[in-house]
Design a protein around this motif. Sequence first.
Motif, PDB file in Angstrom:
ATOM      1  N   GLY A 296       0.784  -1.096  -0.009  1.00 34.11           N
ATOM      2  CA  GLY A 296       0.108  -0.038  -0.004  1.00 34.11           C
ATOM      3  C   GLY A 296       0.811   1.056  -0.063  1.00 34.11           C
ATOM      4  N   GLN A 297       1.752   1.191   0.772  1.00 39.38           N
ATOM      5  CA  GLN A 297       2.824   2.389   0.673  1.00 39.38           C
ATOM      6  C   GLN A 297       3.639   2.627  -0.590  1.00 39.38           C
ATOM      7  N   ALA A 298       3.770   1.393  -1.316  1.00 37.57           N
ATOM      8  CA  ALA A 298       4.455   1.720  -2.687  1.00 37.57           C
ATOM      9  C   ALA A 298       3.365   2.343  -3.440  1.00 37.57           C
ATOM     10  N   LEU A 299       2.171   1.920  -3.526  1.00 32.32           N
ATOM     11  CA  LEU A 299       0.910   2.512  -4.357  1.00 32.32           C
ATOM     12  C   LEU A 299       0.726   3.777  -4.145  1.00 32.32           C
ATOM     13  N   ASP A 300       0.858   4.071  -2.650  1.00 34.78           N
ATOM     14  CA  ASP A 300       0.588   5.605  -2.380  1.00 34.78           C
ATOM     15  C   ASP A 300       1.698   6.475  -2.844  1.00 34.78           C
ATOM     16  N   ARG A 301       2.977   5.971  -2.854  1.00 35.17           N
ATOM     17  CA  ARG A 301       4.114   6.728  -3.580  1.00 35.17           C
ATOM     18  C   ARG A 301       3.922   6.871  -5.154  1.00 35.17           C
ATOM     19  N   HIS A 302       3.286   5.956  -5.681  1.00 40.53           N
ATOM     20  CA  HIS A 302       2.923   5.748  -7.022  1.00 40.53           C
ATOM     21  C   HIS A 302       2.054   6.917  -7.198  1.00 40.53           C
ATOM     22  N   ARG A 303       0.947   6.823  -6.759  1.00 42.40           N
ATOM     23  CA  ARG A 303      -0.301   7.853  -6.814  1.00 42.40           C
ATOM     24  C   ARG A 303       0.520   9.298  -6.704  1.00 42.40           C
ATOM     25  N   ASP A 304       0.921   9.524  -5.746  1.00 43.97           N
ATOM     26  CA  ASP A 304       1.780  10.800  -5.480  1.00 43.97           C
ATOM     27  C   ASP A 304       2.530  11.286  -6.654  1.00 43.97           C
ATOM     28  N   ALA A 305       3.450  10.270  -7.054  1.00 45.64           N
ATOM     29  CA  ALA A 305       4.381  10.707  -8.022  1.00 45.64           C
ATOM     30  C   ALA A 305       3.875  10.992  -9.348  1.00 45.64           C
ATOM     31  N   SER A 306       2.895  10.038  -9.777  1.00 42.81           N
ATOM     32  CA  SER A 306       2.042  10.245 -10.973  1.00 42.81           C
ATOM     33  C   SER A 306       1.347  11.586 -10.875  1.00 42.81           C
ATOM     34  N   GLU A 307       0.661  12.052  -9.738  1.00 38.28           N
ATOM     35  CA  GLU A 307       0.010  13.368  -9.976  1.00 38.28           C
ATOM     36  C   GLU A 307       0.890  14.518  -9.818  1.00 38.28           C
ATOM     37  N   ALA A 308       1.964  14.335  -9.299  1.00 39.79           N
ATOM     38  CA  ALA A 308       2.993  15.345  -9.272  1.00 39.79           C
ATOM     39  C   ALA A 308       3.536  15.510 -10.762  1.00 39.79           C
ATOM     40  N   ALA A 309       3.689  14.401 -11.466  1.00 39.98           N
ATOM     41  CA  ALA A 309       4.170  14.733 -12.833  1.00 39.98           C
ATOM     42  C   ALA A 309       3.098  15.299 -13.574  1.00 39.98           C
ATOM     43  N   ALA A 310       1.945  14.856 -13.398  1.00 36.41           N
ATOM     44  CA  ALA A 310       0.912  15.503 -13.989  1.00 36.41           C
ATOM     45  C   ALA A 310       0.798  17.153 -13.832  1.00 36.41           C
ATOM     46  N   ALA A 311       1.007  17.477 -12.551  1.00 37.94           N
ATOM     47  CA  ALA A 311       0.968  18.845 -12.325  1.00 37.94           C
ATOM     48  C   ALA A 311       2.156  19.457 -13.089  1.00 37.94           C
ATOM     49  N   ALA A 312       3.353  19.047 -12.800  1.00 36.62           N
ATOM     50  CA  ALA A 312       4.363  19.461 -13.647  1.00 36.62           C
ATOM     51  C   ALA A 312       4.079  19.554 -15.324  1.00 36.62           C
ATOM     52  N   ALA A 313       3.790  18.768 -15.702  1.00 37.56           N
ATOM     53  CA  ALA A 313       3.499  18.799 -17.206  1.00 37.56           C
ATOM     54  C   ALA A 313       2.411  19.738 -17.564  1.00 37.56           C
ATOM     55  N   ALA A 314       1.471  19.905 -16.570  1.00 35.40           N
ATOM     56  CA  ALA A 314       0.383  20.972 -16.727  1.00 35.40           C
ATOM     57  C   ALA A 314       0.667  22.405 -16.661  1.00 35.40           C
ATOM     58  N   ALA A 315       1.898  22.725 -15.635  1.00 40.33           N
ATOM     59  CA  ALA A 315       2.386  23.828 -15.578  1.00 40.33           C
ATOM     60  C   ALA A 315       3.502  24.213 -16.838  1.00 40.33           C
ATOM     61  N   ALA A 316       3.999  23.228 -17.307  1.00 46.99           N
ATOM     62  CA  ALA A 316       4.785  23.403 -18.723  1.00 46.99           C
ATOM     63  C   ALA A 316       3.957  23.700 -19.792  1.00 46.99           C
TER      64      ALA A 316
END
Length: 359
Positions: A296-316
Amino acid sequence: MAQQHLDPTDPTAGPAPTGDALAGYLRAQATEFLRALRQHRETGAAAQCGTEDPVDAARALRRSVRRISGSLHTFRPLLEADWSELLRPELAWLSGTLTMEHAYAARLERLLLALHRLSGAAAFPTQTATTAGMSPVVDVAAGSRDTPTADRGNLTVGAAKAGALLERRLTLARTRAHSTALQALGSSRFHAVADKVAVLASEVPLTATAPTADLRPQAAAAEERLTDAVAALPLVTAGSPYNAEALIHGLSPDPSPHPQDAPWHQVRLLLRLHRYAREALYGTKGPIDVRLLTAGQALDRHRDASEAAAAAAAAARTPRIAPATAYALGVLHADQRHEVEAARFAFQQCWQKQAVSTS
């Protein structure tokens, strides 16, 4: 090699848990909801005076809402259908509304820390990688993060502006989420949900046969759905240190969610439902499956990183930003997609420990 099923009857011996145990679990979670709601109101008033932080109360509120909603989903054959089907979507609405403000704050913190790390600046004095939700995992892409000196210079130039852009965007989103949550908590819709949960704290609407019905078939079905979803994941790809397809999608102008991420997010939800089913069977003080927690912790990290990457792409994609800013956001996006791959690899390593030889 075959996947070992997580038999919910293994941890304990004795009589099979019945609908009465489910009723007790739901009553306990409803009581926790009411306690957290009262605490949230009290700390909310204190927060306006600057004397107390309502974060813990909001977290407890979300926690109880998720467990009630998950139990209604897993054990719906044992509950009155009309009541359950009306309450479940309302709980999902409430959980989603209460989650967004915290999610935006955590995402901003994660991205700013990553920018500091990538640009060679020291991390914030009071922050560590672990507290930012980036606890150590097996980093399959660590070698790709060694940036040449010239590139690091370009990154440093754009990092400050990229950080300022992200802070403006995510702070605005967080403010809007906070306003939405406040409006929701004061709405008649929320009060209707709270009234139903208050009734649940004293009376659980079970079906006529539920009090003596065995809970294990429903818990086993939840475990089976999880096992099937994990079996459909590309765990072989998750063991690879470089996923070119993932990065190529991030460079496209398409703002839609990453197509590779959805199955992993689904597994995260199913894993959570499985954990809640085990809690209903054995109580919150029952045996703890460390493997489930680690996965569960690994999948939480996966979700957080995925959403953070999407936020960076949207800002770009912001019009008319400086090339150095766009470059910094591109590096940040790639870094977070590498974090996604690292989290998948950590999940793969954890889950394969449950494999047993059938030979």
